[in-house]
Design an enzyme around this catalytic site. Structure first.
Site, PDB file in Angstrom:
ATOM      1  N   ASP A  51       3.373  11.152  -6.757  1.00 15.73           N
ATOM      2  CA  ASP A  51       3.588  12.609  -6.780  1.00 15.73           C
ATOM      3  C   ASP A  51       3.788  13.150  -8.208  1.00 15.73           C
ATOM      4  O   ASP A  51       4.782  12.805  -8.862  1.00 15.73           O
ATOM      5  CB  ASP A  51       4.816  12.988  -5.958  1.00 15.73           C
ATOM      6  N   GLU A 103       1.026  17.650  -4.532  1.00 20.14           N
ATOM      7  CA  GLU A 103       1.665  18.740  -3.776  1.00 20.14           C
ATOM      8  C   GLU A 103       2.853  19.356  -4.511  1.00 20.14           C
ATOM      9  O   GLU A 103       3.323  20.419  -4.135  1.00 20.14           O
ATOM     10  CB  GLU A 103       2.110  18.243  -2.398  1.00 20.14           C
ATOM     11  N   HIS A 132       4.632  20.120   0.893  1.00 14.63           N
ATOM     12  CA  HIS A 132       4.761  21.263  -0.027  1.00 14.63           C
ATOM     13  C   HIS A 132       3.425  21.899  -0.400  1.00 14.63           C
ATOM     14  O   HIS A 132       3.382  22.773  -1.269  1.00 14.63           O
ATOM     15  CB  HIS A 132       5.491  20.837  -1.312  1.00 14.63           C
ATOM     16  N   HIS A 147       5.813  10.823  -1.402  1.00 14.19           N
ATOM     17  CA  HIS A 147       6.822  11.781  -0.926  1.00 14.19           C
ATOM     18  C   HIS A 147       8.254  11.466  -1.342  1.00 14.19           C
ATOM     19  O   HIS A 147       8.983  12.384  -1.700  1.00 14.19           O
ATOM     20  CB  HIS A 147       6.776  11.980   0.594  1.00 14.19           C
ATOM     21  N   HIS A 196       9.345  10.011  -3.926  1.00 11.20           N
ATOM     22  CA  HIS A 196       9.423  10.113  -5.387  1.00 11.20           C
ATOM     23  C   HIS A 196      10.135   8.911  -6.010  1.00 11.20           C
ATOM     24  O   HIS A 196      10.385   8.894  -7.212  1.00 11.20           O
ATOM     25  CB  HIS A 196      10.114  11.413  -5.845  1.00 11.20           C
TER      26      HIS A 196
END
Ligand code: FE2
Length: 260
Positions: free
Chosen positions: A8, A39, A68, A176, A178
């Site tokens: 991400d 995202e 997101h 997602h 992170h």
């Protein structure tokens, strides 16, 4: 077929980490195909057309997303016009965006599927397991390789999904959370698996964000707007050679870097 999957990308700091590290990674590992989760690439939430163009110009081939993806209204202006920005395929019918793609790379067709988990995600999603089955039947005869970005919070759900699609997808990796996991492995039926690549963004942060606001929220319950941390640079990726089945995580950082 050498692939680089990037975790991400968080805000401008994440984009700076791409600018700082991607050229040297490309030179060293010579990936044929690069996929990144974007995202959170605009201000930490969502993506804009300008950021999309910036990431394309950096040499990334395909962008995946997650919960997101619709945070910036700009997305609705261009998401239907591009074929390399994916939304999770198990969003309910009617949600705009391309749900998977087949990309020709050096004469081979690579199918990229983006799916989202349902545990702790708070979104009314269709079943990602059954959605994979459906897409797999559609694309298995049209593709040489299939890779899946499974965007989810719970490692248990990610583990379960990995074993469920083992032998059908070539690579399953998570995004997602992170936070990178160290559980990369070859599954029994030949799929390559990693629960989470981790973020590309600030080195010192709370999942990419400035550290003060989340700590205050944990201490007092009072929240305010999260800002992207600018404290240091961190790049995290997952390199997979689909031909040789070689795979390893990549982590590069500059702790002292500051964008101010
Ligand atoms: Fe997410």
């Amino acid at each position: 077929m050498k692939c680089l999957f990037i975790g991400d990308i968080i805000g401008r700091t994440g984009r700076n980490a791409i600018k700082r590290f991607l050229p040297e990674i490309k030179e060293k590992y010579e990936p044929d195909f690069i996929v990144a989760n974007a995202e959170n690439s605009a201000g930490g939430f969502g993506i804009t057309k300008k950021v999309y163009n910036d990431l394309m110009n950096s040499g990334i081939d395909v962008l995946t997303s997650g919960n997101h993806i619709f945070d910036k209204k700009d997305i609705f202006e261009f998401i239907e016009d591009v074929d390399n920005l994916l939304i999770p395929a198990n969003y309910p019918p009617g949600v705009p965006g391309k749900r998977y793609g087949i990309y020709n790379v050096n004469g081979k067709n690579i199918g990229v599927i983006n799916l989202m988990g349902r545990v702790f995600m708070g979104i009314p999603l269709d079943c990602p397991f059954r959605k994979f089955d459906e897409i797999y039947e559609d694309i298995k005869d049209k593709t040489d390789y299939i890779v899946v970005d499974f965007h989810a919070e719970a490692t248990s759900e990610k583990n379960a999904f990995g074993y469920y699609v083992d032998g059908r997808a070539d690579v399953i990796y998570g995004t997602h959370s992170h936070v990178a996991t160290a559980d990369e492995k070859l599954l029994p039926k030949g799929s390559i698996y990693l629960s989470d690549i981790g973020l590309t963004g600030a080195y010192h942060s709370i999942i990419g964000m400035d550290i003060e606001t989340p700590i205050k929220k944990f201490l007092t319950g009072i929240g305010s707007k999260y800002e992207v941390s600018k404290d240091g640079l961190l790049f995290q990726g997952f390199f997979v050679d689909l031909t040789t089945k070689e795979f390893f995580r990549i982590k590069l950082y500059e702790e002292k870097w500051n964008s101010c």
